[in-house]
Design a protein around this motif. Structure first.
Motif, short mmCIF file in Angstrom:
data_model
loop_
_atom_site.label_atom_id
_atom_site.label_comp_id
_atom_site.label_asym_id
_atom_site.label_seq_id
_atom_site.Cartn_x
_atom_site.Cartn_y
_atom_site.Cartn_z
N ALA A 49 0.78 -1.34 -0.13
CA ALA A 49 -0.07 -0.07 0.08
C ALA A 49 0.71 1.24 -0.18
CB ALA A 49 -0.99 -0.01 1.29
N LEU A 50 1.97 1.17 0.71
CA LEU A 50 2.83 2.38 0.83
C LEU A 50 3.37 2.61 -0.51
CD1 LEU A 50 5.27 2.00 3.85
CD2 LEU A 50 4.00 4.32 3.10
N TYR A 51 3.87 1.49 -1.33
CA TYR A 51 4.20 1.51 -2.59
C TYR A 51 3.28 2.16 -3.50
CZ TYR A 51 5.80 -0.09 -7.33
OH TYR A 51 6.03 -0.01 -8.74
N ASP A 52 1.99 1.49 -3.49
CA ASP A 52 1.08 2.21 -4.32
C ASP A 52 0.91 3.61 -4.12
OD1 ASP A 52 0.90 -0.38 -5.55
OD2 ASP A 52 -1.00 -0.84 -4.29
N THR A 53 0.84 4.04 -3.15
CA THR A 53 0.39 5.52 -2.57
C THR A 53 1.76 6.44 -3.12
OG1 THR A 53 -0.66 4.87 -0.75
CG2 THR A 53 0.18 7.22 -0.85
N THR A 54 2.96 5.85 -2.76
CA THR A 54 4.16 6.52 -3.43
C THR A 54 4.23 6.61 -4.93
OG1 THR A 54 5.09 5.74 -1.57
CG2 THR A 54 6.59 6.57 -3.44
N CYS A 55 3.76 5.60 -5.76
CA CYS A 55 3.68 5.57 -7.12
C CYS A 55 2.59 6.55 -7.70
CB CYS A 55 3.00 4.09 -7.69
SG CYS A 55 4.33 2.98 -7.75
#
Length: 181
Positions: free
Chosen positions: A40-46
């Motif tokens: 979820a952190l990766y997706d938000t950062t993307c």
């Protein structure tokens, strides 16, 4: 009843803290979603990275907007856009590098080693976001301001053209039947 010594009270307190920490740890490993949280952190950062690039791309996709910059502004804007593209590419590469460490993982963290790795990667995403903001935000703000100036100038030019009596704006074609009347 005898009073406990200060040392004994300290040991009891430490023992209670240790038991509490052990219970919290056991509860965490039972109910966590560590790898999913990292995803979820990766997706938000993307989305942050993509959104920034998309905002600038959309704003400057109308090539007509560039004629509302003077020559110095044109140089500054083009330089800022080139810099933004390079920054976005570097940050994209860095983000993909972070993601490759947990790409194939999902669900719960099951041991201390994975837990520490999730914490480390989470900190990596936090550091990434801070650096991204520090590097990209000033350039994004500059480009957004310049775009606003150009849009204002275009609006002023449209209003001036609409008020100019030498500019024909209301042309209606008539059929030969309408002209005969």
């Amino acid at each position: 009843m005898t009073k406990k010594s200060h040392g004994r009270m300290q040991r009891d307190l430490q023992e209670a803290k240790t038991k509490s920490a052990q219970k919290m740890r056991a509860d965490y490993f039972k109910n966590n979603t560590g790898w999913d949280d990292l995803r979820a952190l990766y997706d938000t950062t993307c989305q942050m990275l993509i959104g920034t690039g998309e905002t600038i791309r959309q704003g400057f996709s109308d090539k007509d907007i560039f004629k509302y910059f003077n020559s110095q502004e044109m140089i500054e804007v083009n330089t800022a856009i080139v810099g933004m593209n390079k920054d976005l590419q570097l940050f994209t590469d860095e983000l993909l590098n972070l993601n490759k460490h947990h790409l194939d993982k999902s669900g719960a963290v099951s041991n201390d080693e994975d837990f520490n790795f999730v914490l480390e990667l989470g900190q990596g995403y936090s550091d990434f976001t801070s650096r991204f903001s520090a590097v990209v935000s000033p350039n994004q703000r500059f480009l957004t301001d310049k775009l606003g100036i150009a849009l204002d100038r275009r609006e002023v030019a449209k209003k001036a053209a609409a008020q100019d009596v030498n500019v024909v704006t209301d042309v209606v074609t008539k059929t030969s039947e309408e002209q005969a009347l």
